[in-house]
Design a protein around this motif. Sequence first.
Motif, PDB file in Angstrom:
ATOM      1  N   VAL A 182      23.076 -71.216  18.332  1.00 58.28           N
ATOM      2  CA  VAL A 182      24.520 -71.378  18.398  1.00 58.28           C
ATOM      3  C   VAL A 182      25.121 -70.269  19.252  1.00 58.28           C
ATOM      4  N   ASP A 183      25.896 -70.643  20.257  1.00 52.46           N
ATOM      5  CA  ASP A 183      26.678 -69.672  21.018  1.00 52.46           C
ATOM      6  C   ASP A 183      27.950 -69.439  20.209  1.00 52.46           C
ATOM      7  N   SER A 184      28.115 -68.213  19.714  1.00 56.32           N
ATOM      8  CA  SER A 184      29.181 -67.936  18.747  1.00 56.32           C
ATOM      9  C   SER A 184      30.518 -67.600  19.375  1.00 56.32           C
ATOM     10  N   GLY A 185      30.642 -67.692  20.696  1.00 57.20           N
ATOM     11  CA  GLY A 185      31.928 -67.486  21.342  1.00 57.20           C
ATOM     12  C   GLY A 185      32.534 -66.131  21.022  1.00 57.20           C
ATOM     13  N   ALA A 186      33.757 -66.148  20.492  1.00 59.79           N
ATOM     14  CA  ALA A 186      34.483 -64.907  20.216  1.00 59.79           C
ATOM     15  C   ALA A 186      34.129 -64.281  18.867  1.00 59.79           C
ATOM     16  N   LEU A 187      33.200 -64.875  18.125  1.00 61.97           N
ATOM     17  CA  LEU A 187      32.836 -64.326  16.825  1.00 61.97           C
ATOM     18  C   LEU A 187      32.135 -62.984  16.993  1.00 61.97           C
ATOM     19  N   ASP A 188      32.628 -61.959  16.323  1.00 58.64           N
ATOM     20  CA  ASP A 188      32.045 -60.625  16.398  1.00 58.64           C
ATOM     21  C   ASP A 188      30.759 -60.586  15.570  1.00 58.64           C
ATOM     22  N   LEU A 189      29.627 -60.420  16.251  1.00 58.84           N
ATOM     23  CA  LEU A 189      28.331 -60.359  15.560  1.00 58.84           C
ATOM     24  C   LEU A 189      27.844 -58.920  15.395  1.00 58.84           C
ATOM     25  N   GLY A 190      28.735 -57.962  15.645  1.00 57.19           N
ATOM     26  CA  GLY A 190      28.342 -56.559  15.560  1.00 57.19           C
ATOM     27  C   GLY A 190      27.865 -56.133  14.190  1.00 57.19           C
ATOM     28  N   ASP A 191      28.371 -56.792  13.145  1.00 53.83           N
ATOM     29  CA  ASP A 191      27.976 -56.425  11.784  1.00 53.83           C
ATOM     30  C   ASP A 191      27.015 -57.444  11.173  1.00 53.83           C
ATOM     31  N   VAL A 192      26.497 -58.364  12.000  1.00 52.30           N
ATOM     32  CA  VAL A 192      25.584 -59.395  11.512  1.00 52.30           C
ATOM     33  C   VAL A 192      24.142 -58.970  11.733  1.00 52.30           C
ATOM     34  N   LYS A 193      23.331 -59.119  10.700  1.00 50.46           N
ATOM     35  CA  LYS A 193      21.912 -58.792  10.812  1.00 50.46           C
ATOM     36  C   LYS A 193      21.089 -59.990  10.370  1.00 50.46           C
ATOM     37  N   LEU A 194      19.800 -59.945  10.640  1.00 48.46           N
ATOM     38  CA  LEU A 194      18.918 -61.042  10.247  1.00 48.46           C
ATOM     39  C   LEU A 194      19.000 -61.250   8.737  1.00 48.46           C
ATOM     40  N   GLY A 195      19.098 -62.500   8.329  1.00 55.86           N
ATOM     41  CA  GLY A 195      19.209 -62.825   6.909  1.00 55.86           C
ATOM     42  C   GLY A 195      20.630 -63.038   6.444  1.00 55.86           C
ATOM     43  N   ASP A 196      21.625 -62.661   7.277  1.00 57.46           N
ATOM     44  CA  ASP A 196      23.019 -62.900   6.912  1.00 57.46           C
ATOM     45  C   ASP A 196      23.349 -64.384   7.044  1.00 57.46           C
ATOM     46  N   SER A 197      24.464 -64.780   6.458  1.00 56.58           N
ATOM     47  CA  SER A 197      24.868 -66.182   6.466  1.00 56.58           C
ATOM     48  C   SER A 197      26.091 -66.405   7.345  1.00 56.58           C
ATOM     49  N   ILE A 198      26.071 -67.512   8.083  1.00 55.16           N
ATOM     50  CA  ILE A 198      27.223 -67.945   8.880  1.00 55.16           C
ATOM     51  C   ILE A 198      27.432 -69.427   8.621  1.00 55.16           C
ATOM     52  N   ALA A 199      28.652 -69.796   8.220  1.00 53.37           N
ATOM     53  CA  ALA A 199      28.974 -71.205   8.003  1.00 53.37           C
ATOM     54  C   ALA A 199      29.182 -71.874   9.359  1.00 53.37           C
TER      55      ALA A 199
END
Length: 222
Positions: free
Chosen positions: A26-43
């Motif tokens: 998924v290309d997340s566009g403007a979603l900030d993934l700076g605090d996302v790590k492997l195992g986190d959840s995204i709806a």
Amino acid sequence: MFTGIIETVGHIARTEPRGGDLRLCVDSGALDLGDVKLGDSIATNGVCLTVTGLTGSGYWADVSQETLACSTLGELVPGAVVNLEKAMQPSGRFGGHMVSGHVDGIGRIVGIRDEGRSVRYRIEPPPGLGRYIANKGSITVDGVSLTVNGLEGDSFELNIVPHTAEQTIISRYREGHRVNLEVDLVARYLERLLQGDDTQSGSAGMTQEFLAQHGFGGRGRR
């Protein structure tokens, strides 16, 4: 846990069938993934997906056969747009309602009409799901927390204001479009609690008679 307040719209960058399952990029566009790590959840369109890889511009997630069977994720092709929301943080604002990201079934858009500056959508849920949907109650459609604005037979109606249309993929819906539905958690748990041990004997679920037997809906009751 999610709130149903969409953070941004992304798109499917790549799909990889994997022996009956599916791997999505998924290309997340403007979603900030700076605090996302492997195992986190995204709806993703209302489906709670676990991040299995980060690409710099988005994320990878595995989609099981169970999820493919009860959601529209298997119908998505590269370029398809999706609603995105990261899992709620305890310190965040609770702007929508409690959303688990566990889709209950697929609904279908059966009517669209303008209503002032808003647009009225009529959605037909799959069989058996309508009993959990109440007028002025909450429902999640492709991950968006929405208020039910009317019930009509087996279908329900939503009034979509311009802001919601602009911030989500709802404005792209046309009649016949299929959407992921998640009913209010409270309705599901209330039914299970009221059923009690009756679930072991093949109870048909929450009915008017069942509620009356358990002290709900009696004449003059307050």
